[in-house]
Design a protein around this motif. Structure first.
Motif, mmCIF file in Angstrom:
data_model
loop_
_atom_site.group_PDB
_atom_site.id
_atom_site.type_symbol
_atom_site.label_atom_id
_atom_site.label_comp_id
_atom_site.label_asym_id
_atom_site.label_seq_id
_atom_site.Cartn_x
_atom_site.Cartn_y
_atom_site.Cartn_z
ATOM 1 N N ASP A 303 50.031 -85.491 26.955
ATOM 2 C CA ASP A 303 49.934 -84.038 26.824
ATOM 3 C C ASP A 303 49.171 -83.722 25.536
ATOM 4 O OD1 ASP A 303 50.236 -81.332 26.607
ATOM 5 O OD2 ASP A 303 52.427 -81.327 26.637
ATOM 6 N N ALA A 304 47.930 -83.266 25.681
ATOM 7 C CA ALA A 304 47.072 -83.011 24.520
ATOM 8 C C ALA A 304 47.103 -81.557 24.064
ATOM 9 C CB ALA A 304 45.642 -83.423 24.837
ATOM 10 N N LYS A 450 47.027 -79.178 33.719
ATOM 11 C CA LYS A 450 47.758 -79.794 34.817
ATOM 12 C C LYS A 450 49.232 -79.403 34.731
ATOM 13 C CE LYS A 450 44.928 -83.962 35.588
ATOM 14 N NZ LYS A 450 44.950 -85.440 35.631
ATOM 15 N N PRO A 451 49.922 -79.411 35.856
ATOM 16 C CA PRO A 451 51.375 -79.185 35.791
ATOM 17 C C PRO A 451 52.055 -80.343 35.069
ATOM 18 C CG PRO A 451 50.653 -79.665 38.049
ATOM 19 C CD PRO A 451 49.427 -79.563 37.225
ATOM 20 N N TRP A 452 52.952 -80.014 34.154
ATOM 21 C CA TRP A 452 53.567 -81.017 33.283
ATOM 22 C C TRP A 452 54.982 -80.571 32.940
ATOM 23 C CZ3 TRP A 452 51.447 -85.611 31.854
ATOM 24 C CH2 TRP A 452 52.028 -86.329 30.805
ATOM 25 N N GLY A 456 61.831 -79.937 29.495
ATOM 26 C CA GLY A 456 62.712 -79.792 30.637
ATOM 27 C C GLY A 456 62.264 -78.791 31.668
ATOM 28 N N GLU A 457 61.097 -78.161 31.469
ATOM 29 C CA GLU A 457 60.623 -77.170 32.418
ATOM 30 C C GLU A 457 59.188 -77.483 32.831
ATOM 31 O OE1 GLU A 457 60.999 -73.311 30.787
ATOM 32 O OE2 GLU A 457 63.193 -73.363 30.650
ATOM 33 N N LEU A 458 58.879 -77.070 34.048
ATOM 34 C CA LEU A 458 57.525 -77.273 34.539
ATOM 35 C C LEU A 458 56.600 -76.241 33.895
ATOM 36 C CD1 LEU A 458 55.796 -78.923 36.520
ATOM 37 C CD2 LEU A 458 56.218 -77.156 38.234
ATOM 38 N N ALA A 459 55.492 -76.740 33.332
ATOM 39 C CA ALA A 459 54.544 -75.857 32.652
ATOM 40 C C ALA A 459 53.132 -76.385 32.874
ATOM 41 C CB ALA A 459 54.858 -75.773 31.158
ATOM 42 N N VAL A 460 52.165 -75.525 32.602
ATOM 43 C CA VAL A 460 50.760 -75.935 32.659
ATOM 44 C C VAL A 460 50.349 -76.392 31.264
ATOM 45 C CG1 VAL A 460 48.401 -75.213 33.105
ATOM 46 C CG2 VAL A 460 50.255 -74.333 34.533
#
Length: 501
Positions: A303-304, A450-452, A456-460
């Motif tokens: 995750d950059a 990207k979805p990541w 603990g939560e889905l984020a872009v």
């Protein structure tokens, strides 16, 4: 009286043995100064402007643009001390030998007198002290040198009328211009013996020897009858056709010039592109890498987002302390130097003869750059002593030199670790080939949303794939994985890098 000196293609350093003439910078008859660039050549490493160590009038050039010459082959001749572009052929000459030249002079390719390959002007101070790596021009010897007849170089056989040339030293008084040699003189050679054939490339001689080709029966297509590899290739094909009759003859693996080979009636021809220059050097290095190095690759997605945020903040800073903009590649390069300090096994090479791993004391960081001439890898020297700003400035400088083809061979060699940003091509991942003789290469894909799962939560998030190809002889997977994980941690949490600053 003018003295005509011959300037040969000098040693360009870094083990280079040949170069291709890209562009002549002077014409015959031009007046040149000492150390003035006279020709632009392309080697397997870079484009180089070659300066002439003599000052005077250019009397001859050897080789057309696109011709490949070996180190030591004549480039041009210069009349030192001449005031006119052409030398006169006054009555000071005394006929000697079958060529009608004086006993103490020779003729160049166009009939002009040829001089020594590495001397300077006699007593004129017109020679430079040094030209390129491994090539100097000292003062010439004061004594006169007499040409031995058996050193005459014939450029054709008895069946051709191509004029032959003599490449010899010229005494203090230059020899007059001599005319072309007669066919009888070529057939008879010197003292009734046929002289050596006009071949300057050891590769051509070896190729002819391996295929049983008699060079004296080959007509050269190069300047003044010089036998090129293409001529030997043609002779090999003709010999093969004579032996096999109607059977197809195998084409050579790498002809010097592109050609089209007929496949069959009505079928399109296949284009053959020679592997030479930068492309040939890259091909040789990659093939050697895959042959000698037992490589393995590991990769990880990172995750950059935080890295991109930190970069934006750095570049948005104002005031006296704000420096130039910092690129993502510069930040990744700084992360690499920090990772190599923790995992020095990957900053090494293998001495195969001694069966030893050689850990290198400093990091000379190479980075892959795509140019119109092909892929090159400029090297940032002593990257371990630089911060991100300094590394970024050096990358920008070397990139500009790469785009203009002005990188020197020294700027393209000596790397200990390579960073390859193939994300600029719009791809996510790759398994890079190690830049021999290094031990590892870090590949970086594109940074895209990207979805990541974040906290603990889905984020872009801005995600990048990192891949490390390493020499399994220098370390095991644990070390390689530790290196790659540290790089990924610094990308995801740039504060980790602060511990090493």
């Amino acid at each position: 009286m003018a003295q005509v000196l011959e300037f040969k293609l000098p040693d360009l350093g870094e083990g280079l043995t040949e170069a291709e003439i890209v562009r002549w910078l002077v014409e015959v008859g031009d007046v040149v100064a000492v150390d003035q660039p006279v020709v632009e050549v392309e080697t397997a490493k870079a484009m180089v402007e070659v300066p002439c160590p003599y000052g005077g009038v250019v009397t001859a050039r050897f080789g057309e643009e696109g011709t490949e010459l070996p180190v030591g082959a004549p480039l041009l001749t210069v009349a030192v001390g001449a005031t006119e572009p052409s030398a006169s052929s006054g009555s000071s000459a005394s006929p000697a030998g079958p060529r009608g030249a004086s006993a103490e002079g020779g003729t160049g390719a166009d009939g002009s007198a040829a001089g020594p390959g590495s001397g300077a002007g006699a007593g004129s101070g017109s020679g430079s002290g040094n030209v390129l790596v491994g090539y100097g021009t000292g003062a010439p010897a004061a004594r006169r040198r007499r040409i031995r007849p058996e050193r005459t170089v014939v450029a054709a056989t008895a069946s051709t009328s191509v004029p032959a040339t003599v490449s010899t030293s010229v005494p203090a008084a230059a020899a007059p211009v001599a005319g072309p040699v007669s066919p009888s003189a070529v057939a008879g050679g010197v003292n009734g013996r046929q002289g050596p054939v006009a071949v300057v490339s050891p590769l051509v001689r070896r190729l002819a020897r391996e295929h049983g080709i008699e060079l004296r029966q080959v007509t050269g297509s190069g300047p003044d009858g010089l036998i090129l590899r293409a001529d030997v290739d043609a002779a090999i094909r003709m010999a093969g056709a004579a032996e096999t009759g109607s059977r197809a003859v195998a084409e050579p693996a790498a002809p010097l010039v592109p050609e089209r080979t007929a496949v069959g009636a009505g079928e399109p021809a296949a284009e053959r592109i020679p592997l030479r220059g930068v492309r040939g050097a890259v091909a040789d290095k990659l093939a050697r890498s895959r042959t000698e190095i037992p490589d393995a690759t590991c990769w990880v997605d990172a995750d950059a987002t935080e890295l991109m945020t930190v970069r934006a903040a750095m570049n948005a800073a104002t005031g006296p302390s704000a420096g130039p903009k910092v690129s993502v590649l510069a930040l990744l390069a700084r992360i690499c130097t920090a990772a190599l300090a923790r995992f020095p096994e990957l900053n090494s090479t293998v001495d195969t003869e001694a069966r030893e791993i050689v850990r290198l004391p400093g990091v000379h960081l190479g980075f892959a750059a795509q140019t119109e001439r092909g892929l090159v890898v400029p090297v940032v020297r002593d990257a371990h002593t630089r911060n991100a700003e300094s590394i970024g400035a050096e990358i920008a400088r070397l990139t500009e030199l790469a785009r203009t083809g002005k990188l020197s061979p020294a700027q393209l060699t000596g790397g200990t670790f390579t960073l390859n940003n193939y994300g600029v091509f719009g791809v996510d991942g790759s398994t890079p080939i190690i830049n021999h003789p290094e031990a590892a290469m870090l590949g970086v894909g594109r940074i895209v949303p990207k979805p990541w799962v974040h906290q603990g939560e889905l984020a872009v998030r801005q995600v990048v794939q990192l891949s490390l190809t390493f020499d399994h002889r220098v370390c095991d997977g644990g070390t390689a994985g530790g290196f790659l994980r540290y790089v990924a941690d610094c990308v995801e949490q740039p504060a980790v890098l602060l511990r090493t600053l």
